[in-house]
Design an enzyme around this catalytic site. Structure first.
Site, mmCIF file in Angstrom:
data_model
loop_
_atom_site.group_PDB
_atom_site.id
_atom_site.type_symbol
_atom_site.label_atom_id
_atom_site.label_comp_id
_atom_site.label_asym_id
_atom_site.label_seq_id
_atom_site.Cartn_x
_atom_site.Cartn_y
_atom_site.Cartn_z
ATOM 1 N N HIS A 398 0.886 -1.221 0.007
ATOM 2 C CA HIS A 398 0.031 -0.103 0.007
ATOM 3 C C HIS A 398 0.863 1.292 -0.034
ATOM 4 O O HIS A 398 0.637 2.301 0.647
ATOM 5 C CB HIS A 398 -0.982 -0.029 1.234
ATOM 6 C CG HIS A 398 -1.356 -1.231 1.641
ATOM 7 N ND1 HIS A 398 -2.237 -2.098 0.585
ATOM 8 C CD2 HIS A 398 -1.245 -2.050 2.634
ATOM 9 C CE1 HIS A 398 -2.343 -3.339 1.339
ATOM 10 N NE2 HIS A 398 -2.091 -3.268 2.314
ATOM 11 N N CYS A 399 2.176 1.150 -0.550
ATOM 12 C CA CYS A 399 2.882 2.246 -0.628
ATOM 13 C C CYS A 399 3.515 2.577 0.836
ATOM 14 O O CYS A 399 4.267 3.703 0.897
ATOM 15 C CB CYS A 399 2.571 3.507 -1.198
ATOM 16 S SG CYS A 399 1.932 3.312 -2.866
#
Ligand SMILES: Cc1ncc(COP(=O)(O)O)c(C=O)c1O
Length: 443
Positions: A398-399
């Site tokens: 999710h970064c």
């Protein structure tokens, strides 16, 4: 309370039968905004670049969109709002605009729970850009508690000193769901003693509000933020617009991020000197995302209307000033709704013995996303299984790559479900029971 039943029928994606449970990435667009897009096409023209009735009307709509955006977060005026493509570009703009202010020996502080958007630009500044010019700026990272998902404020305090120009911190984590204590972080930033170029004595605070502004009542005066960024594609608008709020004095002093047309003072360009436009247009180089801006402001109006009374609109398609009490009531409704949804998700997923849930245990302390890993199945397998069961999720880091490494996850990934105002308990149960099925091997 949010009237989900009434709201759901406005979303073509929901009507098509999708269970939308990956909202922390992007939310869905309601039919009202799609219709508005069609309406705007009739008066389609550029802004600040023509005297036609269409151009003047579009300019008026475009400019007043900045007022709506400013009102929503209680910014003093449109002069505090700069629009970019997304939150990432907004953070980069601060980095580039402040770049020449950094002095050798300064430091920047961020955290292990940041989205890469609020980590990598500062990494680039310190390790790749300033170092090339012989300016050494140290990059420091604050730890968080792995059990509770809370930011370690004692560690933050120990990292802040008289050379801390800036603290960059997410207001809420897109992996842990943690809502960070902004006011306490502000106090720490205030006490650093760093001397800014105008003599102000404190570290600046940049809040990554990508998971805050769409979900939590936000008041920049109350938070005393120097910079706040977020994106509209996480709050009902189509892709393409992100915002930067900054204190006016800072924007007035800062160098532009992008140079070019429309950001210059009319007629004030010569081989010797270029002067800049008034705020906020000083930061709007080139043709902006005009329709996206208008739709983003109307998305705010619609979000408030949906959250107050989805049957009778007070703000959508009007130029009424947003009343503070309405914004507060609407966003408190959003927060309450999400607390109920995430409470249910925590309960159902908490019953699966092989699962580890990340972040705070109490729904009060988190936004409406929930990330987890399973002892036996990797997150991608779970997400693929969910897709087959008709549930949308996101597997990966999710970064939030630093945080996944911090937990020593291999692969650095988790599976995440996230909910918004159009989700109901039925969606949450469907999604979480599907996870249960997959992880308990019943599927
Ligand atoms: C906490 C956080 N920061 C920054 C971003 C980046 O937003 P954008 O992709 O709109 O630039 C996101 C998006 O997922 C996020 O969740």
């Amino acid at each position: 309370m949010i009237n989900t039943k009434k709201i759901r029928k406005f979303f073509p994606a929901i009507k098509a039968g999708r269970t939308i449970s990956n909202n922390a990435a992007s939310t869905q667009v309601p039919v009202q905004l799609l219709n508005l897009f069609e309406k705007l096409i009739v008066q389609y023209d550029n802004v600040h670049r023509g005297q036609s009735a269409a151009s003047l009307l579009t300019t008026e709509r475009f400019e007043s969109s900045y007022d709506t955006i400013a009102q929503f977060i209680n910014a003093p005026s449109r002069k505090n709002i700069v629009l970019y493509r997304n939150a990432t570009e907004a953070i980069n703009s601060v980095m580039y605009s402040l770049m020449t202010e950094f002095k050798d020996g300064d430091n920047v502080i961020s955290t292990f729970m940041e989205h890469n958007s609020n980590y990598v630009p500062w990494y680039g500044l310190c390790k790749e850009i300033l170092s090339k010019f012989g300016v050494n700026v140290e990059y420091r990272l604050v730890k968080f508690n792995k059990e509770t998902g809370e930011l370690d404020l004692t560690h933050l305090k120990s990292l802040v000193d008289q050379r801390t120009k800036l603290i960059c911190c997410s207001g809420a984590s897109n992996f842990l769901g943690t809502k960070n204590p902004i006011k306490k972080i502000r106090e720490i930033a205030d006490s650093s003693g760093y001397i800014q170029p105008d003599g102000e004595k404190k570290s600046y605070l940049l809040i990554d509000g990508a998971q805050v502004v769409p979900n939590i009542f936000t008041d920049v005066k109350d938070l005393d933020a120097d910079f706040l960024v977020w994106s509209f594609h996480k709050m009902l608008a189509p892709f393409g617009v992100g915002a930067l709020y900054a204190r006016q004095e800072l924007l007035e002093r800062m160098r532009p991020f992008l140079y070019g047309g429309d950001m210059i003072a009319e007629g004030k360009v010569s081989p010797e000197k270029v002067e800049y436009n008034v705020l906020p247009w000083k930061f709007t180089a080139g043709t902006p995302n005009i329709l996206g801006t208008i739709l983003s402001a109307q998305a705010i109006r619609l979000l408030i209307d949906f959250s107050l009374n989805p049957v009778k609109y007070k703000y959508f398609m009007t130029d009424k000033k947003l009343e503070r009490k309405d914004i507060e009531e609407a966003m408190k409704n959003v927060e309450f709704h999400q607390k109920i949804l995430i409470g249910e998700a925590l309960e159902i997923l908490g019953e699966i013995p092989s699962i580890k849930i990340y972040g705070p245990k109490n729904p009060e302390d988190r936004t409406s996303l929930i990330a987890f890993t399973d002892r036996d199945k990797n997150p991608f397998e779970i997400a693929e299984g969910l897709t087959k069961l008709g549930v949308e999720s996101r597997a990966g880091c999710h970064c939030a790559t630093l945080a996944h490494h911090y937990f020593e996850l291999n692969p650095p990934a988790s599976c995440r479900l996230s909910f918004y105002i159009y989700n109901d308990l039925e969606d949450v149960r469907k999604a979480c029971l599907a996870v249960k099925k997959i992880c308990s091997g019943q599927w």
